[in-house]
Design an enzyme around this catalytic site. Structure first.
Site, PDB file in Angstrom:
ATOM      1  N   ALA C 239      -1.499 -10.715 -47.023  1.00 30.78           N
ATOM      2  CA  ALA C 239      -1.061 -11.870 -46.234  1.00 30.78           C
ATOM      3  C   ALA C 239      -1.931 -12.052 -44.994  1.00 30.78           C
ATOM      4  CB  ALA C 239       0.394 -11.693 -45.847  1.00 30.78           C
ATOM      5  N   HIS C 240      -1.681 -13.113 -44.254  1.00 29.62           N
ATOM      6  CA  HIS C 240      -2.524 -13.439 -43.099  1.00 29.62           C
ATOM      7  C   HIS C 240      -2.466 -12.363 -42.025  1.00 29.62           C
ATOM      8  CE1 HIS C 240       0.996 -16.191 -41.456  1.00 29.62           C
ATOM      9  NE2 HIS C 240       1.431 -15.028 -41.880  1.00 29.62           N
ATOM     10  N   ASN C 241      -3.621 -12.127 -41.414  1.00 32.39           N
ATOM     11  CA  ASN C 241      -3.739 -11.241 -40.264  1.00 32.39           C
ATOM     12  C   ASN C 241      -3.498  -9.760 -40.576  1.00 32.39           C
ATOM     13  OD1 ASN C 241      -2.771 -14.060 -38.697  1.00 32.39           O
ATOM     14  ND2 ASN C 241      -4.559 -12.937 -37.953  1.00 32.39           N
TER      15      ASN C 241
END
Lengths: 340, 340, 340
Positions: C239-241
């Site tokens: 997922a993001h980050n």
């Protein structure tokens, strides 16, 4: 050439209170830790409160309760994350691709493409399919027969709509997603499998978003349906004839088996597995990696699974789980014994 | 232009008993709830028995035990789902695409394409690969070197066969599937990973079906093998050197780690995880979300996991699980104490 | 035309001890069970020791402790799997595709392609993207705007880099992978979802390998980062980050939620789920299907879940799990009672 806005104008535009110099200009957004003097930042998750005092951001969006700690001018919001999302959108430099059909696209004669739609390179569109006004079909998408892509919808790249897929308005689908493949319909006949024809379609409501590599199968007889504003993350599997209610969101890697109905406003966390032929009511939260075998009839939060431990301890505890029924009977017997 | 059949002709064709007017004509199929007077419906799952009395269908397929409740003419089958699947196939209007190679396709000079095969737009076929009679390669597929697509097989769209993939006859592969990618072979050398070359291939038997976005890696030295009539749903991961026996079916999101052998006629439910280097015998059923760490040597049904509860109760129970071994020891001590 | 090497030359090249005739020539590799007299085999996993005596291989790589059992000349290695991987690479007949751009490719005017790079059929490359020396972009890849593909990297086929994806040197990405799609950023506003713009990118370090159909989302404000030599298997969701430390490897079907940091040299087994906003330190092993909800601060091995049983026993034990807290209280009460 960056867009810049004063805090005063942002406060007015989004109905936020202002604390400090309203003439401060911001031309972008950043995290508490990394934002610079020309950027706006935000504090929503209390976990990051410690980063507020040292932020170099030009301004911050936060709750009223935190404003005294802000080292810079602030916009006050009851939900800083929502406010930040709306402000950030002003700085998002997405330029819509120009209308028109790329020379390489392969489009069936009976398909209808609105002149304001954008069709990218290596796109394939099948018989009788319709692409509505302002739709964006990115490179490498495959749209089969009898599909509809509604106004303002976007298929980012390499999305497949197999057949009989109907997208509403402003639907956003990320790369690698596959909608409308055959539902997994099999019947066992004399030692072999025979395929059950999947004659339904897929209907996706307005404003839905579907993540990368997510799969949504078409129905056996009726359609597989997502109501409006459903948000699916990546790598989700939605089986044939599932129905997902409006405003429900699912995080990555969820799987929903066939013919299950899920209500409105549900939050399904990552890696949850949901059995087929059950019904989940509105306003249900299922925690990460939960397994839902039976219908849920009451709103609320649900979970299953065990907690992580060091492997040695886990091994001992998992071995005991295999005798839990015996253990329970022993405890019951001990609890009942009059001598005890 | 819809095909229509009389009940009498269907009864004869599929060896079913008839109750009621054999001259009733049906031109399609539908669910109990939605079918109209010109459609055939079916009752297989007792869960839906309540919908039988009110169906508006022209006819129904069901078991002998239910026929008295049928409000319309009926065909009697010991397995109504199988009978329905066969009848529904008569009405499935799939028209095979015309033979020939789309002008945009990129085909290596040493590849061999049967004249009766269909090669769609933006298909790429590599050196020495062979596409057999009646095969259908849909838009956007990528077939690498040294592959074989057997007679009557279909790659719906955007399927990748990386290299050394051999498909038997009548294999059906749904969009986004990737067969023949490198197995996950890594060796640890002085703090870094080095890649182990994957020099095997993938062999898929006749009549297999492989779901959307499913991945099957090629073997390290030998091949990864699916025997005939194996049915894989979407989002399944099959690691290198797995072997899956004939007539085994797996529902969505299953993962099988490397070098595991699975027998014939197994049913692996959704989201099951299967360890590597183990062996599962014939006729094994693994329930949804089960985790198989060791070999299974006896046919039967198997499961693991915990049941869903409200989050608060789950939290308390999951916390106790971490001390299950201690609890078991306490119970044993209590059970043994002569004073008790 | 196969390459052949003498055992003596292999021993010298890879620093291995030799036992037996150094003039034996091998021209390929094979398993213990299947290798022929002109092939080298290996014994690394003790599980397969029983196959050593009957191997027909011309030579074997194994540990010193096993050499007396070898029926053929042997190369002695402290890590036979690593040695075998290095030797096997000598026989891997991969021929790099010729430099140049396929006539069908669609490349933005502002993109920069090194003359030594290979761009395959139906590849789409967006504005300002850069493809460096010796990079290989296989058929059907889609590279959006502002991406960089570093020297010697390879995108096998049908890989999507959505936007702002930066690949280091010698990165290998398997078909169907999607890097740089929107992170799953949503904010709830008055009963509806609004999208949080994802303005970061993805940074992939040198020598990373990313499996088929794996998805890595771009960050909300900062980037999603994989450090050097990270190895991801198929069907993984990042997922993001998220940030993944150097030399960490993850097996198939793992999911990591947003903003989590994972240290160096971790081994994450198949189907593990990792919560968001947590931190996992270096040198952590998580066993298959484990669920990690909280930060891990100590190196070591961790696990969660229950063990597979026959369905009937499992059902009883899983039902008892729902009353585990009550059971624990009963046991505590029994243990404390002075009469007991």
């Amino acid at each position: 050439m960056a867009t810049a806005h004063t805090l005063a104008s942002l406060a007015q535009r989004f109905g936020l209170a202002l604390r400090g110099d309203g003439q401060v200009r911001v031309s972008g957004v950043g995290t508490l830790a990394a934002a610079g003097p020309d950027q706006l930042t935000f504090l929503a998750n209390p976990r990051y409160r410690g980063e507020l005092a040292s932020t170099r951001a030009g301004a911050v969006v936060l709750r009223a309760a935190e404003v005294e700690s802000a080292p810079c001018p602030a916009l006050i919001a009851s939900d800083p994350y929502v406010a930040f999302a709306k402000i950030a959108a002003l700085f998002d430099p997405r330029v819509a691709p120009a209308p028109g059909i790329h020379g390489s696209a392969d489009i069936a004669a009976s398909a209808r493409i609105d002149p304001s739609a954008h069709i990218g390179a290596f796109v394939s569109i099948g018989a009788r399919s319709v692409i509505a006004a302002g739709a964006i079909i990115g490179p490498g998408c495959v749209i089969g027969e009898d599909c509809v892509v509604g106004a303002g919808s976007e298929l980012v790249a390499r999305v497949t709509l197999v057949m009989r897929v109907h997208l509403g308005h402003r639907v956003l689908i990320h790369p690698g997603a596959v909608l409308g493949a055959d539902g997994f319909g099999l019947a066992r006949d004399g030692g072999r499998w025979i395929k059950v024809p999947q004659r339904g379609g897929v209907v996706i409501g307005d404003d839905c978003e579907i993540g990368a590599n997510t799969t949504i199968d078409r129905g056996a007889l009726e359609d597989t349906v997502l109501e409006e504003d459903v948000r699916l993350d990546n790598q989700i599997q939605i089986a044939h004839n599932v129905r997902i209610g409006a405003h429900t969101a699912m995080a990555g890697c969820v799987g929903v088996a066939g013919s299950t109905k899920i209500g409105h406003n549900c939050l399904i966390a990552g890696a949850v597995g949901i059995n087929g032929h059950i019904e989940i009511c509105d306003n249900v939260v299922v925690h990460a990696a939960g397994v839902v075998l039976q219908s849920i009839t009451q709103p609320g939060e649900y979970a299953s699974g065990t907690l992580l431990q060091d492997h040695r301890s886990w091994r001992r505890n998992a071995t005991r789980f295999k005798q839990l029924d015996e253990m329970a009977r022993s405890v019951n017997a001990l609890s009942k014994d009059p001598k005890r």
